[in-house]
Design a protein around this motif. Structure first.
Motif, PDB file in Angstrom:
ATOM      1  N   LYS A 274      76.849  41.287  -1.259  1.00 15.27           N
ATOM      2  CA  LYS A 274      76.458  39.986  -1.827  1.00 15.27           C
ATOM      3  C   LYS A 274      75.677  39.107  -0.854  1.00 15.27           C
ATOM      4  O   LYS A 274      75.371  37.960  -1.178  1.00 15.27           O
ATOM      5  N   ASP A 275      75.372  39.627   0.342  1.00 19.89           N
ATOM      6  CA  ASP A 275      74.564  38.854   1.280  1.00 19.89           C
ATOM      7  C   ASP A 275      73.106  38.896   0.824  1.00 19.89           C
ATOM      8  O   ASP A 275      72.556  39.978   0.571  1.00 19.89           O
ATOM      9  N   THR A 276      72.478  37.727   0.721  1.00 17.38           N
ATOM     10  CA  THR A 276      71.118  37.652   0.171  1.00 17.38           C
ATOM     11  C   THR A 276      70.073  38.330   1.058  1.00 17.38           C
ATOM     12  O   THR A 276      68.991  38.678   0.589  1.00 17.38           O
ATOM     13  N   THR A 277      70.390  38.515   2.342  1.00 14.62           N
ATOM     14  CA  THR A 277      69.429  39.162   3.250  1.00 14.62           C
ATOM     15  C   THR A 277      69.642  40.669   3.336  1.00 14.62           C
ATOM     16  O   THR A 277      68.920  41.358   4.035  1.00 14.62           O
ATOM     17  N   CYS A 278      70.640  41.174   2.630  1.00 15.82           N
ATOM     18  CA  CYS A 278      70.941  42.610   2.675  1.00 15.82           C
ATOM     19  C   CYS A 278      70.600  43.238   1.330  1.00 15.82           C
ATOM     20  O   CYS A 278      71.171  42.886   0.305  1.00 15.82           O
ATOM     21  N   ASP A 279      69.685  44.163   1.348  1.00 15.72           N
ATOM     22  CA  ASP A 279      69.348  44.893   0.121  1.00 15.72           C
ATOM     23  C   ASP A 279      69.319  46.394   0.409  1.00 15.72           C
ATOM     24  O   ASP A 279      68.487  47.138  -0.103  1.00 15.72           O
ATOM     25  N   ARG A 280      70.267  46.843   1.251  1.00 17.85           N
ATOM     26  CA  ARG A 280      70.264  48.235   1.677  1.00 17.85           C
ATOM     27  C   ARG A 280      70.575  49.182   0.524  1.00 17.85           C
ATOM     28  O   ARG A 280      71.561  49.027  -0.183  1.00 17.85           O
ATOM     29  N   HIS A 281      69.744  50.174   0.385  1.00 13.82           N
ATOM     30  CA  HIS A 281      69.967  51.228  -0.598  1.00 13.82           C
ATOM     31  C   HIS A 281      71.010  52.190  -0.052  1.00 13.82           C
ATOM     32  O   HIS A 281      70.965  52.580   1.106  1.00 13.82           O
ATOM     33  N   ILE A 282      71.970  52.579  -0.876  1.00 13.63           N
ATOM     34  CA  ILE A 282      73.046  53.459  -0.437  1.00 13.63           C
ATOM     35  C   ILE A 282      72.637  54.916  -0.624  1.00 13.63           C
ATOM     36  O   ILE A 282      72.136  55.299  -1.690  1.00 13.63           O
ATOM     37  N   VAL A 283      72.856  55.726   0.385  1.00 16.35           N
ATOM     38  CA  VAL A 283      72.483  57.137   0.358  1.00 16.35           C
ATOM     39  C   VAL A 283      73.715  57.979   0.022  1.00 16.35           C
ATOM     40  O   VAL A 283      74.708  57.964   0.757  1.00 16.35           O
ATOM     41  N   TYR A 284      73.659  58.703  -1.099  1.00 14.55           N
ATOM     42  CA  TYR A 284      74.726  59.617  -1.487  1.00 14.55           C
ATOM     43  C   TYR A 284      74.229  61.055  -1.346  1.00 14.55           C
ATOM     44  O   TYR A 284      73.031  61.327  -1.389  1.00 14.55           O
ATOM     45  N   GLY A 285      75.170  61.970  -1.189  1.00 14.65           N
ATOM     46  CA  GLY A 285      74.775  63.366  -1.087  1.00 14.65           C
ATOM     47  C   GLY A 285      75.964  64.288  -0.900  1.00 14.65           C
ATOM     48  O   GLY A 285      77.130  63.873  -0.928  1.00 14.65           O
ATOM     49  N   GLN A 286      75.666  65.558  -0.709  1.00 15.53           N
ATOM     50  CA  GLN A 286      76.665  66.592  -0.535  1.00 15.53           C
ATOM     51  C   GLN A 286      77.289  66.513   0.854  1.00 15.53           C
ATOM     52  O   GLN A 286      76.583  66.451   1.854  1.00 15.53           O
ATOM     53  N   THR A 287      78.613  66.502   0.932  1.00 14.74           N
ATOM     54  CA  THR A 287      79.298  66.483   2.232  1.00 14.74           C
ATOM     55  C   THR A 287      80.343  67.586   2.359  1.00 14.74           C
ATOM     56  O   THR A 287      81.026  67.679   3.378  1.00 14.74           O
ATOM     57  N   SER A 288      80.506  68.424   1.332  1.00 17.13           N
ATOM     58  CA  SER A 288      81.572  69.427   1.340  1.00 17.13           C
ATOM     59  C   SER A 288      81.347  70.487   2.411  1.00 17.13           C
ATOM     60  O   SER A 288      80.240  70.995   2.579  1.00 17.13           O
TER      61      SER A 288
END
Length: 422
Positions: free
Chosen positions: A203-217
């Protein structure tokens, strides 16, 4: 020759960046990050790692979350001569010695690099490109320390009571603490979370980081398998040095059974003994995976001691496994707080920073200590007794899912392994 020239140019550029970073502040206004870094070093709270011996475990058919593993802290018969030399007044009744290793000894390179910077008037003249990259990440994080502290605290309060708080806690810690401490801020969050917000939920207005998801198994069906919650790795060409993390949710007080659930969903009532089987097995498997990955890329490891992290909104644990010497270390016995006086614990930041950058701050045990603890985990012996040790060579990143007991410490000596094995 071209690679050497490129490395030299990169190091020179990064050193110039660090020096400019320092010169941007006047002599009348010392930079907060320098003050914080010096304070962290001078008031560092030592982390103690103790060796663990696996007594019994089952293999195959079970993922990490269902592994049955009995273990205890590793002890050795007391050497009266050594004990008298190092601790004249210690109680040797029962003839047992409980060993421990200081984190600052294991990561001696990391502490040396920090001291060189702090006590060299803000300049970095040694340590190589890797040290400079890691240090730049730490300095940038310290300049924004109070901002990240507030974001984390606000986020923990905001999401502690939602239906599925795990992913929100995981993304907050990843984006506003862990990924900030590795050069390039590279990470991968497990894509098996039920909810997957595309952007940081802080919710910080200066943070718009895209979250990286992927395979970790990772793993092998004949040994153990499962998935870390997050993989972090410094920006590098090989992308082979990673650190696995498992999040433990300690904010929900409900009493639930620990079945095949995500590691972050374990509740506050669970002590380390309750989830130790899961995190210890994951740490061991990841160390073998790291070994196999390096071998595939024909990279000679500088150390066979591979770290893993377990983190909660309040505390953190470090587990290290030497896949060659079969040595398993953990600070499970020690309360290691992430916070002090309503702010992030600077000692915790240094510990986590060095673990995440272990590619450059090569962890190692003194040769005499490594020899003294060789085989102490007993994991190799258990594997060989089941004729499946060779299966560790086939531990890989998976694209599919295959199908504590302590001795009484009252009469036991606790001894620094570095002095005991002298």
């Amino acid at each position: 020759m071209a690679t050497m020239l490129s490395n030299r140019v990169g190091l020179a550029a990064l050193r110039d960046t660090l020096n400019i970073f320092n010169r941007n502040f006047t002599h009348h206004k010392k930079p907060n990050f320098t003050k914080d870094l010096r304070m962290a070093l001078e008031n560092y709270t030592e982390l103690h790692l103790r060796p663990i011996k696996i007594q019994q475990c089952d293999f195959g058919t079970e993922p990490f979350s269902r592994v049955s593993l009995e273990y205890k802290e590793y002890t050795i018969p007391a050497d009266e001569r050594r004990c008298a030399s190092h601790r004249p007044a210690c109680n040797t009744k029962n003839g047992n010695v409980l060993l421990e290793v200081k984190f600052s000894k294991v990561f001696e390179d990391g502490f040396k690099s920090l001291k060189d910077y702090v006590y060299n008037n803000g300049r970095m003249d040694s340590g190589g490109l890797g040290h400079a990259c890691a240090l730049s990440s730490l300095l940038v994080f310290l300049t924004e320390l109070h901002k990240h502290e507030q974001i984390l605290q606000d986020g923990f309060r905001r999401y502690s009571k939602v239906v599925n708080p795990e992913i929100y806690i995981a993304t907050l810690l990843t984006n506003h603490l862990l990924s900030c401490l590795v050069f390039g801020s590279q990470y991968r969050i497990s894509d098996d979370y039920r909810d997957q917000p595309p952007f940081c939920p802080c919710k910080d207005t200066t943070c718009d980081r895209h979250i990286v998801y992927g395979q970790t198994s990772i793993g092998h069906g004949d040994v153990w398998y499962g998935r870390p919650d997050v993989l972090l790795f410094p920006k590098q060409k090989e992308n082979v040095y990673m650190v696995p993390l498992w999040y433990i949710n300690t904010q929900d007080e409900e009493n639930e059974e620990m079945e095949d659930i995500h590691s972050l969903e374990m509740k506050r009532h669970s002590k380390f003994e309750k989830y130790a089987s899961q995190v210890l097995s994951q740490a061991i498997i990841f160390a073998f995976y790291q070994s196999n990955l390096l071998e595939e890329r024909r990279i000679e490891p500088l150390s066979t001691l591979v770290p893993s992290l377990v983190i909660t909104p309040d505390q953190y644990y470090i587990i290290m496994y030497d896949y060659k010497r079969d040595i398993l270390l953990s600070n499970e016995h020690q309360v290691s707080s992430l916070w002090v006086d309503n702010g992030l614990n600077l000692s915790a930041i240094l510990d986590i920073w060095m673990v995440l950058n272990y590619k450059d701050f090569t962890p190692h045990l003194k040769s005499s200590v490594a020899q003294g603890l060789d085989g102490s985990s007993n994991f190799h012996g258990i594997l060989k007794s089941r004729n499946i040790f060779d299966e560790t060579k086939r531990i890989r990143m998976l694209r599919y899912t295959p199908s504590k007991t302590y001795e009484d410490e009252e009469n036991m000596i606790v001894q620094d392994a570095y002095t005991y094995f002298e």
